[in-house]
Design a protein around this motif. Structure first.
Motif, mmCIF file in Angstrom:
data_model
loop_
_atom_site.group_PDB
_atom_site.id
_atom_site.type_symbol
_atom_site.label_atom_id
_atom_site.label_comp_id
_atom_site.label_asym_id
_atom_site.label_seq_id
_atom_site.Cartn_x
_atom_site.Cartn_y
_atom_site.Cartn_z
ATOM 1 N N UNK A 128 0.863 -1.182 0.000
ATOM 2 C CA UNK A 128 0.000 0.000 0.000
ATOM 3 C C UNK A 128 0.897 1.229 0.000
ATOM 4 N N UNK A 129 0.639 2.124 -0.940
ATOM 5 C CA UNK A 129 1.430 3.354 -1.030
ATOM 6 C C UNK A 129 0.595 4.512 -0.501
ATOM 7 N N UNK A 139 3.127 -4.147 3.850
ATOM 8 C CA UNK A 139 3.904 -2.907 3.844
ATOM 9 C C UNK A 139 3.003 -1.719 3.484
ATOM 10 N N UNK A 140 3.003 -0.718 4.345
ATOM 11 C CA UNK A 140 2.314 0.548 4.043
ATOM 12 C C UNK A 140 3.417 1.601 3.946
ATOM 13 N N UNK A 190 9.981 4.689 -7.261
ATOM 14 C CA UNK A 190 10.959 3.589 -7.339
ATOM 15 C C UNK A 190 10.968 2.792 -6.042
ATOM 16 N N UNK A 191 10.960 3.512 -4.936
ATOM 17 C CA UNK A 191 11.002 2.842 -3.630
ATOM 18 C C UNK A 191 9.786 1.930 -3.435
ATOM 19 N N UNK A 192 8.612 2.416 -3.830
ATOM 20 C CA UNK A 192 7.388 1.604 -3.679
ATOM 21 C C UNK A 192 7.492 0.345 -4.538
ATOM 22 N N UNK A 193 7.938 0.508 -5.790
ATOM 23 C CA UNK A 193 8.050 -0.665 -6.681
ATOM 24 C C UNK A 193 9.086 -1.657 -6.143
ATOM 25 N N UNK A 194 10.183 -1.127 -5.630
ATOM 26 C CA UNK A 194 11.211 -2.026 -5.086
ATOM 27 C C UNK A 194 10.684 -2.804 -3.879
#
Lengths: 176, 272
Positions: free
Chosen positions: A120-121, A147-148, A160-164
């Motif tokens: 979740x972003x 992960x939130x 990028x951080x969310x995709x990683x």
């Protein structure tokens, strides 16, 4: 050429189009149209079909990013888009608690029947009065292992951080 | 940073859950038309609720019969000579101006009733000011109240399907306890009907089956389970959907991917 797919979903105006635009190597193929329903109260144009972005991983491998439409009447698209996806990013507008219920409905749709890897972003963390990722976890009743992540969809590094982080979840479930 | 919203979209019981599980400290300001309310929490527990400005004033202790005028004057005079970390409640307890049980009981009843009335609001703006605390002279409860049973009581006042269906979309869903519900349940006072449902939760029966076995309506069972859900005692799950099978795996399973492929994507994104 092998293609793999990730899906970016979330309620109307969660930032899906912006998220894909921030990372895609091609001009994002959006089908934005003038909003004709309640959505027009939130934004003038919205994604009524889907967004499509692309990242070339290597000569023989491409990652496709699909953004789902946010409105309920396009739910049927979700089923189609989710087929064969590697993982899912659920974007939430952290400043609008009125969308949390809809976000839960989307999570329920994608996750309840499948063991889909997802994160979740918590988007729009740069705005005043954004709910923090910890607060969103409680508001969305997500268990500790989900992960939130803080996110600003217009910021490439944040995307990028969310995709990683999603890829690390997928990596844990992958086979040798 | 403040949390803002409307209880129409994010219900009071949901907010109390967030405060409880997030161990939040702060003031929750609510407004609905001409009405306002102010609730204070300390590390996730309720310490004060005021539906009117005068309810934040120490005179409330006289109105509730906890102190007489002379005792209140004495407490306020003592407080004036104490450091900033001391509250009027501390002074009253330390100087034995009121029996703690009586003080707690009277103020807790008043506070709970103030909160229960808020569950009747169909909508209302809220603003949670983190780390805001009551004034030193405010009538704060000696032992803060756990919000679990406030949530259960609030949910008892829900009389429409709409909100329940957000969390329980179908009576074909199965209910099961979360970890150590017994510990969580200690702060919750269940009514007889709720115990009937509670005792039928086994992780296998659907809500419809529980309704049949308890002779309660499906609405009543869903409302009661909604309360358990909101208080964090149980979870509801869909039953597995019968799906055609392809090569031993259901079509709903996500594809099994090779770690080497995932690693290639990770490396590429890191390098962007």
């Amino acid at each position: 050429m092998q293609t793999v797919k990730m899906v970016i979903s979330g309620a109307v105006n969660a930032g899906k189009t912006e998220f894909i635009k921030a990372i895609s190597e091609i001009e994002v193929v959006s089908t934005e149209r003038r909003a004709t329903d309640d959505t027009k109260l939130i934004k003038k144009e919205t994604t009524v079909a889907m967004d499509f972005g692309r990242i070339a991983i290597a000569d023989d491998l491409v990652l496709h990013l699909f953004g789902t439409p946010g409105q309920k009447r396009f739910d049927f698209m979700w089923e189609i888009l989710s087929e064969g996806m590697l993982g899912l990013v659920i974007l939430v507008d952290s400043t609008r608690p009125e969308t949390f219920r809809e976000t839960n409905r989307i999570i329920d749709f994608f996750v309840s029947y499948r063991d889909t890897p997802y994160v979740i972003a918590a988007n729009k963390q740069d705005r005043p009065n954004a709910w923090s990722p910890d607060e969103l976890r409680l508001a969305l009743r997500q268990p500790p292992h989900v992960k939130v992540l803080p996110c600003v969809a217009s910021d490439r590094e944040s995307v990028k951080n969310v995709l990683l982080e999603l890829l690390y979840v997928i990596q844990e479930r992958s086979e040798d | 940073m403040a949390l803002v919203g409307n209880i129409r979209d994010f219900g009071l019981s949901d907010f109390l859950y967030l405060v409880d599980r997030g161990y939040k400290t702060g003031g929750l300001h609510l407004s609905h038309g001409e009405e306002t309310a102010l609730l204070f929490f300390e590390r996730g527990k309720l310490v004060m609720a005021a539906r009117k400005p005068e309810d934040q004033h120490p005179d409330l202790l006289v109105r509730l019969g906890i102190l007489n005028e002379a005792q209140l004057a004495q407490a306020r005079a003592s407080l004036a000579n104490r450091d900033n970390g001391t509250t009027l409640t501390d002074v009253i307890i330390e100087e034995n101006l009121a029996a703690k049980e009586q003080f707690q009981g009277a103020l807790q009843s008043f506070t709970e009733e103030a909160v229960y009335g808020l569950f009747g609001w169909p909508e209302g703006e809220f603003l949670f000011e983190q780390n805001q605390r009551p004034a030193r002279e405010a009538p704060v409860i000696p032992t803060p109240i756990s919000v679990d049973h406030l949530i259960m009581e609030g949910v008892r006042r829900i009389d429409e399907w709409g909100r329940i269906k957000d969390r329980i979309p179908s009576t074909d869903m199965v209910v099961r306890f979360l970890d150590q519900p017994g510990e969580r349940a200690k702060g919750v006072k269940l009514a007889a009907e709720e115990w009937r449902v509670f005792a039928r939760i086994n992780g296998r029966d659907t809500l419809a089956e529980i309704a049949r076995k308890t002779n309660l309506s499906e609405f009543d069972v869903c409302r009661i389970v909604y309360g358990f859900l909101t208080a964090g005692l149980v979870e509801v799950m869909r039953q597995p959907r019968p799906l055609p099978v392809k090569g031993g795996a259901t079509v709903a399973d996500p594809p099994r991917v090779k770690r080497s492929l995932v690693n290639r994507i990770i490396n590429r994104i890191k390098g962007m």
